[in-house]
Design a protein around this motif. Structure first.
Motif, PDB file in Angstrom:
ATOM      1  N   ARG A 138     -45.142  28.058 172.562  1.00  0.00           N
ATOM      2  CA  ARG A 138     -45.740  27.563 173.803  1.00  0.00           C
ATOM      3  C   ARG A 138     -46.571  28.660 174.466  1.00  0.00           C
ATOM      4  O   ARG A 138     -47.714  28.421 174.895  1.00  0.00           O
ATOM      5  CB  ARG A 138     -44.677  27.051 174.768  1.00  0.00           C
ATOM      6  CG  ARG A 138     -45.315  26.395 176.003  1.00  0.00           C
ATOM      7  CD  ARG A 138     -44.287  25.804 176.938  1.00  0.00           C
ATOM      8  NE  ARG A 138     -43.471  26.841 177.564  1.00  0.00           N
ATOM      9  CZ  ARG A 138     -42.590  26.597 178.537  1.00  0.00           C
ATOM     10  NH1 ARG A 138     -42.379  25.351 178.942  1.00  0.00           N
ATOM     11  NH2 ARG A 138     -41.880  27.580 179.062  1.00  0.00           N
ATOM     12  N   GLU A 139     -46.018  29.870 174.523  1.00  0.00           N
ATOM     13  CA  GLU A 139     -46.774  30.978 175.119  1.00  0.00           C
ATOM     14  C   GLU A 139     -47.999  31.321 174.275  1.00  0.00           C
ATOM     15  O   GLU A 139     -49.065  31.665 174.816  1.00  0.00           O
ATOM     16  CB  GLU A 139     -45.874  32.198 175.283  1.00  0.00           C
ATOM     17  CG  GLU A 139     -44.787  32.021 176.325  1.00  0.00           C
ATOM     18  CD  GLU A 139     -45.342  31.615 177.677  1.00  0.00           C
ATOM     19  OE1 GLU A 139     -46.349  32.211 178.114  1.00  0.00           O
ATOM     20  OE2 GLU A 139     -44.783  30.693 178.300  1.00  0.00           O
ATOM     21  N   MET A 140     -47.856  31.221 172.958  1.00  0.00           N
ATOM     22  CA  MET A 140     -49.010  31.494 172.095  1.00  0.00           C
ATOM     23  C   MET A 140     -50.086  30.428 172.276  1.00  0.00           C
ATOM     24  O   MET A 140     -51.288  30.725 172.209  1.00  0.00           O
ATOM     25  CB  MET A 140     -48.564  31.579 170.636  1.00  0.00           C
ATOM     26  CG  MET A 140     -47.672  32.783 170.347  1.00  0.00           C
ATOM     27  SD  MET A 140     -47.110  32.823 168.632  1.00  0.00           S
ATOM     28  CE  MET A 140     -48.573  33.441 167.830  1.00  0.00           C
ATOM     29  N   GLY A 141     -49.669  29.175 172.509  1.00  0.00           N
ATOM     30  CA  GLY A 141     -50.644  28.128 172.779  1.00  0.00           C
ATOM     31  C   GLY A 141     -51.440  28.417 174.039  1.00  0.00           C
ATOM     32  O   GLY A 141     -52.670  28.261 174.074  1.00  0.00           O
ATOM     33  N   TYR A 142     -50.749  28.851 175.085  1.00  0.00           N
ATOM     34  CA  TYR A 142     -51.432  29.200 176.333  1.00  0.00           C
ATOM     35  C   TYR A 142     -52.362  30.390 176.119  1.00  0.00           C
ATOM     36  O   TYR A 142     -53.498  30.415 176.620  1.00  0.00           O
ATOM     37  CB  TYR A 142     -50.400  29.515 177.407  1.00  0.00           C
ATOM     38  CG  TYR A 142     -50.999  29.817 178.763  1.00  0.00           C
ATOM     39  CD1 TYR A 142     -51.637  28.829 179.499  1.00  0.00           C
ATOM     40  CD2 TYR A 142     -50.932  31.106 179.294  1.00  0.00           C
ATOM     41  CE1 TYR A 142     -52.189  29.113 180.745  1.00  0.00           C
ATOM     42  CE2 TYR A 142     -51.470  31.392 180.534  1.00  0.00           C
ATOM     43  CZ  TYR A 142     -52.107  30.388 181.258  1.00  0.00           C
ATOM     44  OH  TYR A 142     -52.662  30.669 182.483  1.00  0.00           O
ATOM     45  N   GLU A 143     -51.895  31.366 175.338  1.00  0.00           N
ATOM     46  CA  GLU A 143     -52.735  32.530 175.030  1.00  0.00           C
ATOM     47  C   GLU A 143     -53.995  32.116 174.282  1.00  0.00           C
ATOM     48  O   GLU A 143     -55.099  32.610 174.566  1.00  0.00           O
ATOM     49  CB  GLU A 143     -51.930  33.533 174.207  1.00  0.00           C
ATOM     50  CG  GLU A 143     -52.686  34.786 173.808  1.00  0.00           C
ATOM     51  CD  GLU A 143     -51.891  35.686 172.884  1.00  0.00           C
ATOM     52  OE1 GLU A 143     -52.508  36.552 172.225  1.00  0.00           O
ATOM     53  OE2 GLU A 143     -50.653  35.541 172.813  1.00  0.00           O
ATOM     54  N   ALA A 144     -53.847  31.224 173.304  1.00  0.00           N
ATOM     55  CA  ALA A 144     -55.003  30.756 172.541  1.00  0.00           C
ATOM     56  C   ALA A 144     -55.979  30.001 173.439  1.00  0.00           C
ATOM     57  O   ALA A 144     -57.200  30.161 173.333  1.00  0.00           O
ATOM     58  CB  ALA A 144     -54.546  29.871 171.385  1.00  0.00           C
ATOM     59  N   PHE A 145     -55.439  29.189 174.360  1.00  0.00           N
ATOM     60  CA  PHE A 145     -56.303  28.480 175.305  1.00  0.00           C
ATOM     61  C   PHE A 145     -57.075  29.472 176.171  1.00  0.00           C
ATOM     62  O   PHE A 145     -58.294  29.329 176.359  1.00  0.00           O
ATOM     63  CB  PHE A 145     -55.462  27.553 176.191  1.00  0.00           C
ATOM     64  CG  PHE A 145     -56.251  26.963 177.325  1.00  0.00           C
ATOM     65  CD1 PHE A 145     -57.086  25.883 177.108  1.00  0.00           C
ATOM     66  CD2 PHE A 145     -56.171  27.511 178.598  1.00  0.00           C
ATOM     67  CE1 PHE A 145     -57.835  25.349 178.155  1.00  0.00           C
ATOM     68  CE2 PHE A 145     -56.917  26.985 179.647  1.00  0.00           C
ATOM     69  CZ  PHE A 145     -57.756  25.898 179.429  1.00  0.00           C
ATOM     70  N   ARG A 146     -56.392  30.476 176.704  1.00  0.00           N
ATOM     71  CA  ARG A 146     -57.049  31.455 177.569  1.00  0.00           C
ATOM     72  C   ARG A 146     -58.100  32.256 176.810  1.00  0.00           C
ATOM     73  O   ARG A 146     -59.074  32.736 177.397  1.00  0.00           O
ATOM     74  CB  ARG A 146     -56.007  32.397 178.179  1.00  0.00           C
ATOM     75  CG  ARG A 146     -55.067  31.743 179.178  1.00  0.00           C
ATOM     76  CD  ARG A 146     -55.801  31.266 180.429  1.00  0.00           C
ATOM     77  NE  ARG A 146     -56.484  32.354 181.117  1.00  0.00           N
ATOM     78  CZ  ARG A 146     -55.927  33.093 182.066  1.00  0.00           C
ATOM     79  NH1 ARG A 146     -54.691  32.855 182.453  1.00  0.00           N
ATOM     80  NH2 ARG A 146     -56.618  34.055 182.638  1.00  0.00           N
ATOM     81  N   ALA A 147     -57.902  32.396 175.491  1.00  0.00           N
ATOM     82  CA  ALA A 147     -58.846  33.153 174.669  1.00  0.00           C
ATOM     83  C   ALA A 147     -60.038  32.321 174.209  1.00  0.00           C
ATOM     84  O   ALA A 147     -61.001  32.871 173.648  1.00  0.00           O
ATOM     85  CB  ALA A 147     -58.127  33.728 173.450  1.00  0.00           C
ATOM     86  N   VAL A 181     -51.615  30.659 166.487  1.00  0.00           N
ATOM     87  CA  VAL A 181     -52.073  29.389 167.045  1.00  0.00           C
ATOM     88  C   VAL A 181     -53.583  29.459 167.240  1.00  0.00           C
ATOM     89  O   VAL A 181     -54.119  30.505 167.624  1.00  0.00           O
ATOM     90  CB  VAL A 181     -51.390  29.099 168.402  1.00  0.00           C
ATOM     91  CG1 VAL A 181     -51.965  27.843 169.053  1.00  0.00           C
ATOM     92  CG2 VAL A 181     -49.886  28.974 168.226  1.00  0.00           C
ATOM     93  N   THR A 182     -54.255  28.331 166.992  1.00  0.00           N
ATOM     94  CA  THR A 182     -55.681  28.203 167.266  1.00  0.00           C
ATOM     95  C   THR A 182     -55.893  27.005 168.176  1.00  0.00           C
ATOM     96  O   THR A 182     -55.374  25.914 167.909  1.00  0.00           O
ATOM     97  CB  THR A 182     -56.484  28.007 165.972  1.00  0.00           C
ATOM     98  OG1 THR A 182     -56.310  29.168 165.141  1.00  0.00           O
ATOM     99  CG2 THR A 182     -57.964  27.820 166.254  1.00  0.00           C
ATOM    100  N   GLY A 196     -47.970  22.311 174.207  1.00  0.00           N
ATOM    101  CA  GLY A 196     -47.542  22.398 175.598  1.00  0.00           C
ATOM    102  C   GLY A 196     -48.204  23.542 176.336  1.00  0.00           C
ATOM    103  O   GLY A 196     -48.556  23.421 177.520  1.00  0.00           O
ATOM    104  N   GLY A 197     -48.400  24.667 175.633  1.00  0.00           N
ATOM    105  CA  GLY A 197     -49.080  25.798 176.252  1.00  0.00           C
ATOM    106  C   GLY A 197     -50.541  25.506 176.532  1.00  0.00           C
ATOM    107  O   GLY A 197     -51.075  25.894 177.583  1.00  0.00           O
ATOM    108  N   VAL A 198     -51.198  24.806 175.608  1.00  0.00           N
ATOM    109  CA  VAL A 198     -52.600  24.435 175.826  1.00  0.00           C
ATOM    110  C   VAL A 198     -52.696  23.401 176.943  1.00  0.00           C
ATOM    111  O   VAL A 198     -53.597  23.466 177.798  1.00  0.00           O
ATOM    112  CB  VAL A 198     -53.231  23.919 174.523  1.00  0.00           C
ATOM    113  CG1 VAL A 198     -54.657  23.428 174.764  1.00  0.00           C
ATOM    114  CG2 VAL A 198     -53.234  25.027 173.460  1.00  0.00           C
TER     115      VAL A 198
END
Length: 332
Positions: free
Chosen positions: A128-137, A28-29, A82-84
């Motif tokens: 969803r978790e990868m989206g949140y991870e990408a946002f945090r990164a 995810v980006t 959703g994660g972002v």
């Protein structure tokens, strides 16, 4: 003024973050804006997948977005937005609706389910978790290209695809930049050789500096028959644009796809380009916008080629080879 990085983050107020799972063969980006940005987009592929893309139509009410998401995973990957959204809500971002804020996060997905990665993720997808991870990164400054983020599982007809980016500056000082996840049904390279269709627009040796070949092989090359693909991306400028102008900008970026991929916009591609204007620099005359549109075409074409050039093969059996697996570049 800082030295340009030839990346989307050359636009002030734009951050990029990746989440990558090489075993999954996907990622995810997230493209996150410091302030809500005027946004639109266009879909010219015949098999798109997206979330909240209808609101980008110039006739729709909401004018701005907080972030964009590009993801692998086909329709499963739509969970990533959703994660972002969760990350944006966590920091108080979003469109004000009464007493609440709703983060506006349109998303496009690409098809990478058949690249050999382990897609046996159980009941719920990991996106969803990868989206949140990408946002945090997400960060300003340099970011990696190639087999990373939404380009992790990308492929093309001839070589491994990936994330590419490029930027340019107009004669009046506006910056235009693209980030593309190159995952085409067609080919970014000419025939069986190392040359890129985007070679006429290359800056320096950003994808090998090989120029054009002495002869051309225009025969159609496809990654597979009846296999969905999708090249997705974002074009951003620091100019002050209306939503209608941002929509036109996305169309010109699609011209860049057509100059870098042969064929593009096929019935089984889902080619989608989002477009954004951060509004830092006003236009002084109509020709300013036309030059921005012109450069949008060029940086998109260059970003496609860089995505393929920078990619590495996935670490699994029968993975598609990368450009560097076959060719030696004077720039590497």
């Amino acid at each position: 003024m800082a030295e340009p990085l030839n990346l989307l983050t050359d636009i002030e107020g734009v951050a990029v973050g990746h989440a990558t799972d090489l075993a999954l063969g996907s990622g995810v980006t997230a493209i996150v804006f410091d302030e809500p940005a005027i946004a639109s987009g266009s879909v010219l592929g015949g098999a798109p997948g997206g979330r909240d893309t209808a609101l980008l139509d110039p006739s729709m009410t909401v004018q701005t977005v907080d972030a964009f998401v590009l993801s692998g995973g086909s329709a499963f990957g739509l969970d990533a937005a959703g994660g972002v959204q969760s990350g944006l809500r966590e920091i108080g971002r979003g469109f004000q609706v009464g007493s609440v804020r709703v983060p506006i996060v349109p998303q496009a997905i690409l098809m990478d389910l058949l690249n050999g990665g382990n897609k046996d993720w159980g009941l719920h997808s990991p996106y969803r978790e990868m989206g949140y991870e990408a946002f945090r990164a997400a960060a300003k400054g340099p970011f990696a290209l190639g087999t990373i983020g939404s380009g992790t599982g990308a492929t093309t007809a001839t070589f491994k695809g990936g994330i590419g980016s490029a930027s340019a500056r107009t004669s009046t000082g506006h910056t235009v930049a693209a980030l593309i996840a190159a995952n085409a049904l067609g080919s970014a390279t000419i025939g069986e050789g190392p040359h890129f269709w985007a070679a006429p627009f290359e800056e320096g040796n950003e994808f090998g500096g090989l120029g054009m070949p002495p002869t051309f092989d225009n025969r159609m090359r496809l990654k597979g028959r009846n296999v969905t693909s999708t090249t997705i991306g974002v074009i951003v400028t620091d100019a002050v644009l209306t939503k209608a102008q941002a929509h036109r900008l996305s169309i010109l970026a699609h011209d860049g796809l057509a100059r870098a991929i042969l064929p593009a916009h096929l019935p089984f591609d889902g080619d989608t380009i989002f477009s954004t204007a951060t509004g830092a620099k006003p236009l002084s005359e109509p020709s300013d916008f036309m030059e921005i549109c012109h450069l949008a075409t060029l940086v998109t074409a260059r970003a496609v080629a860089r995505g393929v050039y920078e990619a590495t093969a996935l670490p699994n059996a029968n993975a598609q080879i990368a450009w560097h697996d076959k060719f030696t570049s004077p720039a590497k």
